[in-house]
Design an enzyme around this catalytic site. Sequence first.
Site, PDB file in Angstrom:
ATOM      1  N   LYS A  15       4.506   2.284   6.341  1.00 30.95           N
ATOM      2  CA  LYS A  15       3.828   1.031   6.688  1.00 30.95           C
ATOM      3  C   LYS A  15       4.163   0.596   8.129  1.00 30.95           C
ATOM      4  CE  LYS A  15       3.629  -0.760   1.927  1.00 30.95           C
ATOM      5  NZ  LYS A  15       3.964  -1.903   1.035  1.00 30.95           N
ATOM      6  N   ARG A 124       8.515   8.005  -5.779  1.00 31.41           N
ATOM      7  CA  ARG A 124       8.756   6.590  -6.158  1.00 31.41           C
ATOM      8  C   ARG A 124      10.251   6.313  -6.230  1.00 31.41           C
ATOM      9  NH1 ARG A 124       4.856   2.562  -6.087  1.00 31.41           N
ATOM     10  NH2 ARG A 124       6.063   1.437  -7.625  1.00 31.41           N
ATOM     11  N   THR A 130       9.834  -2.253  -5.608  1.00 34.35           N
ATOM     12  CA  THR A 130       8.966  -2.983  -4.669  1.00 34.35           C
ATOM     13  C   THR A 130       9.721  -4.015  -3.831  1.00 34.35           C
ATOM     14  OG1 THR A 130       7.196  -2.771  -6.290  1.00 34.35           O
ATOM     15  CG2 THR A 130       6.870  -4.380  -4.542  1.00 34.35           C
ATOM     16  N   HIS A 164       4.458   2.880   1.215  1.00 27.98           N
ATOM     17  CA  HIS A 164       3.622   2.855   0.010  1.00 27.98           C
ATOM     18  C   HIS A 164       3.720   4.232  -0.629  1.00 27.98           C
ATOM     19  CE1 HIS A 164       0.219   2.734  -2.705  1.00 27.98           C
ATOM     20  NE2 HIS A 164      -0.087   3.931  -2.224  1.00 27.98           N
TER      21      HIS A 164
HETATM   22  P1  ADP Z   1       4.607  -0.965  -4.833  1.00 29.48           P
HETATM   23  O1  ADP Z   1       4.335  -0.903  -3.337  1.00 29.48           O
HETATM   24  O2  ADP Z   1       6.080  -0.811  -5.120  1.00 29.48           O
HETATM   25  O3  ADP Z   1       3.744  -0.037  -5.642  1.00 29.48           O
HETATM   26  P2  ADP Z   1       2.935  -3.189  -5.768  1.00 29.48           P
HETATM   27  O4  ADP Z   1       1.848  -2.206  -6.032  1.00 29.48           O
HETATM   28  O5  ADP Z   1       3.322  -4.127  -6.837  1.00 29.48           O
HETATM   29  O6  ADP Z   1       4.262  -2.457  -5.283  1.00 29.48           O
HETATM   30  O7  ADP Z   1       2.564  -4.079  -4.518  1.00 29.48           O
HETATM   31  C1  ADP Z   1       1.946  -3.539  -3.399  1.00 29.48           C
HETATM   32  C2  ADP Z   1       2.574  -4.127  -2.147  1.00 29.48           C
HETATM   33  O8  ADP Z   1       2.246  -5.522  -2.070  1.00 29.48           O
HETATM   34  C3  ADP Z   1       4.086  -4.100  -2.079  1.00 29.48           C
HETATM   35  O9  ADP Z   1       4.588  -2.869  -1.633  1.00 29.48           O
HETATM   36  C4  ADP Z   1       4.384  -5.244  -1.118  1.00 29.48           C
HETATM   37  O10 ADP Z   1       4.255  -4.844   0.243  1.00 29.48           O
HETATM   38  C5  ADP Z   1       3.296  -6.233  -1.430  1.00 29.48           C
HETATM   39  N1  ADP Z   1       3.700  -7.277  -2.382  1.00 29.48           N
HETATM   40  C6  ADP Z   1       3.890  -7.134  -3.695  1.00 29.48           C
HETATM   41  N2  ADP Z   1       4.226  -8.317  -4.255  1.00 29.48           N
HETATM   42  C7  ADP Z   1       4.233  -9.200  -3.245  1.00 29.48           C
HETATM   43  C8  ADP Z   1       4.502 -10.592  -3.145  1.00 29.48           C
HETATM   44  N3  ADP Z   1       4.842 -11.301  -4.182  1.00 29.48           N
HETATM   45  N4  ADP Z   1       4.395 -11.188  -1.971  1.00 29.48           N
HETATM   46  C9  ADP Z   1       4.051 -10.502  -0.881  1.00 29.48           C
HETATM   47  N5  ADP Z   1       3.804  -9.180  -0.887  1.00 29.48           N
HETATM   48  C10 ADP Z   1       3.892  -8.547  -2.050  1.00 29.48           C
END
Ligand code: ADP
Length: 197
Positions: A15, A124, A130, A164
């Site tokens: 990112k 992962r 996350t 990501h």
């Molecule tokens: P991951 O990236 O671990 O798969 P998610 O799919 O739940 O997580 O979320 C996608 C992305 O959204 C996260 O990596 C993070 O950058 C952002 N994100 C998730 N939850 C929040 C939040 N509550 N506030 C701000 N950004 C968030």
Amino acid sequence: MTTHPKEEKTLLIIKPDAVRRGLIGEIIKRVEVRGLKIVALRMFWAKPEDMDRHYPKDQTWIRRLGEKTLTTYEKYGYDAKKELGTTDVLEIGTQVRGWLISFMTAGPLVKMIVQGVHAVDMVRKLVGQTMPAMAEMGTIRGDYSVDSAAAANQDKRAVRNLVHASETPDEAANEIGLWFSKNEIFEYPRSDEDAIW
Ligand code: ADP
């Protein structure tokens, strides 16, 4: 014929926060030393419409995003209603998705396809949870990020968590199709492959 487990592929995106912090090499190193193989790699700057296609639009995914946010708020004693104006998981998820698209288009990214046995789960695991505060030490997020939903949401932005990674093999197949064409994906042996699997 089913594909061999070592053929499994996943998508990893570095990112904008990680690119700006000079962590590209460190992240790639962690993938490679684990024994996973990079079979496609490219730096690019995404357009909002590309990211809109990348992040799912279905309610289940958006709700899950909202739920994760609420859980983090509860854990740290923050008031979602006060900070975000709602406690509805769909509304919260929709807000977060918008911030995420802005974040992912704010600077260059590095996308790659990683191949190896259980590549989706392995990557992962390398990446960690996350929310940086909950990501285990030894993971990319646990070692290099300190942001939180509480801080990010007060500033109306996405959590800066460096990478990501696709969550499931289906998601990986879909994301790989979105970001790479077939002629950008390479087949080659790593010299240590015989010793790894
Ligand atoms: P991951 O990236 O671990 O798969 P998610 O799919 O739940 O997580 O979320 C996608 C992305 O959204 C996260 O990596 C993070 O950058 C952002 N994100 C998730 N939850 C929040 C939040 N509550 N506030 C701000 N950004 C968030």
